[in-house]
Scaffold this motif. Sequence first.
Motif, PDB file in Angstrom:
ATOM      1  N   PRO A 209      19.135  -9.651   2.274  1.00 32.05           N
ATOM      2  CA  PRO A 209      18.867  -9.028   3.572  1.00 32.05           C
ATOM      3  C   PRO A 209      19.268  -7.552   3.577  1.00 32.05           C
ATOM      4  N   GLY A 210      18.385  -6.722   4.093  1.00 28.77           N
ATOM      5  CA  GLY A 210      18.628  -5.282   4.139  1.00 28.77           C
ATOM      6  C   GLY A 210      18.027  -4.522   2.983  1.00 28.77           C
ATOM      7  N   ASP A 211      17.715  -5.194   1.858  1.00 27.35           N
ATOM      8  CA  ASP A 211      17.025  -4.520   0.752  1.00 27.35           C
ATOM      9  C   ASP A 211      15.621  -4.110   1.200  1.00 27.35           C
ATOM     10  N   GLN A 212      15.128  -3.026   0.612  1.00 28.00           N
ATOM     11  CA  GLN A 212      13.808  -2.525   0.989  1.00 28.00           C
ATOM     12  C   GLN A 212      12.827  -2.605  -0.178  1.00 28.00           C
ATOM     13  N   ILE A 213      11.606  -3.006   0.154  1.00 30.24           N
ATOM     14  CA  ILE A 213      10.476  -3.036  -0.772  1.00 30.24           C
ATOM     15  C   ILE A 213       9.544  -1.915  -0.340  1.00 30.24           C
ATOM     16  N   LEU A 214       9.424  -0.887  -1.167  1.00 33.60           N
ATOM     17  CA  LEU A 214       8.620   0.282  -0.820  1.00 33.60           C
ATOM     18  C   LEU A 214       7.218   0.134  -1.397  1.00 33.60           C
ATOM     19  N   THR A 215       6.217   0.326  -0.553  1.00 37.72           N
ATOM     20  CA  THR A 215       4.831   0.186  -0.996  1.00 37.72           C
ATOM     21  C   THR A 215       3.954   1.150  -0.201  1.00 37.72           C
ATOM     22  N   THR A 216       2.636   1.062  -0.381  1.00 34.85           N
ATOM     23  CA  THR A 216       1.725   1.995   0.285  1.00 34.85           C
ATOM     24  C   THR A 216       0.766   1.257   1.199  1.00 34.85           C
ATOM     25  N   ASP A 217      -0.006   2.029   1.926  1.00 36.31           N
ATOM     26  CA  ASP A 217      -0.995   1.477   2.848  1.00 36.31           C
ATOM     27  C   ASP A 217      -2.335   1.200   2.162  1.00 36.31           C
ATOM     28  N   HIS A 218      -2.362   1.166   0.822  1.00 39.75           N
ATOM     29  CA  HIS A 218      -3.612   0.955   0.083  1.00 39.75           C
ATOM     30  C   HIS A 218      -3.587  -0.319  -0.761  1.00 39.75           C
ATOM     31  N   GLU A 219      -2.679  -1.230  -0.478  1.00 40.47           N
ATOM     32  CA  GLU A 219      -2.492  -2.354  -1.388  1.00 40.47           C
ATOM     33  C   GLU A 219      -3.448  -3.510  -1.104  1.00 40.47           C
ATOM     34  N   TYR A 220      -3.597  -4.356  -2.115  1.00 39.04           N
ATOM     35  CA  TYR A 220      -4.477  -5.527  -2.051  1.00 39.04           C
ATOM     36  C   TYR A 220      -3.893  -6.544  -1.081  1.00 39.04           C
ATOM     37  N   SER A 221      -4.738  -7.112  -0.220  1.00 41.30           N
ATOM     38  CA  SER A 221      -4.243  -7.951   0.875  1.00 41.30           C
ATOM     39  C   SER A 221      -3.479  -9.175   0.388  1.00 41.30           C
ATOM     40  N   ALA A 222      -3.897  -9.778  -0.743  1.00 38.35           N
ATOM     41  CA  ALA A 222      -3.188 -10.950  -1.250  1.00 38.35           C
ATOM     42  C   ALA A 222      -1.751 -10.606  -1.636  1.00 38.35           C
ATOM     43  N   LEU A 223      -1.540  -9.393  -2.153  1.00 37.95           N
ATOM     44  CA  LEU A 223      -0.180  -8.990  -2.530  1.00 37.95           C
ATOM     45  C   LEU A 223       0.619  -8.543  -1.312  1.00 37.95           C
ATOM     46  N   GLU A 224      -0.031  -8.025  -0.303  1.00 42.53           N
ATOM     47  CA  GLU A 224       0.680  -7.765   0.949  1.00 42.53           C
ATOM     48  C   GLU A 224       1.274  -9.070   1.484  1.00 42.53           C
ATOM     49  N   LYS A 225       0.488 -10.151   1.366  1.00 39.89           N
ATOM     50  CA  LYS A 225       0.985 -11.451   1.813  1.00 39.89           C
ATOM     51  C   LYS A 225       2.123 -11.937   0.915  1.00 39.89           C
TER      52      LYS A 225
END
Length: 402
Positions: free
Chosen positions: A96-112
């Motif tokens: 809890p509290g750790d962050q996963i940094l990503t972008t607004d261009h990612e594949y929907s299956a991996l967003e899930k």
Amino acid sequence: MSENLARQFLLREDVVFLNHGSFGACPRPVFETYQRWQRELEAQPVEFLGRELTETMRVPRIALAAELGTTQENIVGLTNATLGLNIVAQSLDLKPGDQILTTDHEYSALEKTWAYVARRTGAEIVVVDIPLPLTSESQFTKAIIGGMTERTRVLFLSHITSPTALLFPIENAIAEARKRGIWSVIDGAHTPGHIPLALDELGADFYAGNCHKWMMTPKGSAFLHTRPSVQGMINPLVVSHGWTEHSKEPGAKGAFGNSPFIDELEMQGTRDPSAWLTVPAAIDFRRANGWSDVQAHCQALAQDTAHRLAQMTGLTPLSSAAFCAPQMVAMPIPDCDVDQLKLDLIERYNIEIPVFRWKDTCICRLSVQGYNSKPQMDLLIGALSELLDLKGAAAPRAASQG
């Protein structure tokens, strides 16, 4: 060139297939190799799966490693990149509290996937907006580094994005993540066979890619590359014959004599490995057909088509040519009913191409492979001109795979 290559594929001649990026298309000689492996499996299943599989699986690893700039000890054969990335995402020790940094261009299956991991671990997903149009490496890297904090534990990036077909310049972002002790996880679903790769030099902790897209193997062929120093972090999603209770001990071997990383992931119950075993045949096919020249031709067709459409719509491209996937381009189109447009393209013009809405932008994503041709690009431009009521394009005319 394209006419001769079109005859080497199994695609229906009555369909103008402009969607190689979704599932790929397998050349006839590679598919025949696939069928030979399947027949060999069925001729003596116990020998194939019970006595020979460990050595048989090693051959494509060696061939693929040479193409990817690594060694066979660092890659494992899987069925798709999504599986590889799930293995990584669910192996990381997040709290809890750790962050996963990503972008607004990612594949929907991996967003899930990351949403599932965040729900299970209490970690937080931080999404960085990449400024568009993307025209420089520093523009991208600045946005990524700007999203990093002391709580960032994971950097998850696509190398080539699925919805926007951008080629992200990820090298400096990965290097910065390494300096900060952040795990870098890269979705390379679209990269093998599409752009040159040197995975060891790239330095990402984890990198998954598909061979059944641009490398053109049959469906169900992919890999996970993991740096040696973090291979011990990986846990299988399925515990099967490849697992041993001592696998996390220093210098441990897997149940079949490879590293635990390879044996635990490759030996997970009964499956048909034939698609993975065609990797050497796919590499040979590309070499025999001078694929670097084919790719240059395809890139020119893709960029020319995108430029023609942009002139008609007046819409700004998502990136400069340098940051667009070489053989795939996401072309902005005027606001429309994207589902209806996609249906009209296939029903009225026999054009198979993805049309969708990404954020507030309607996109027609074009893939150009060696079986495609200039007349097919003309057909697409004409069809979009008519269906979207654009000006300045010739009337559409029929075209086939050749």
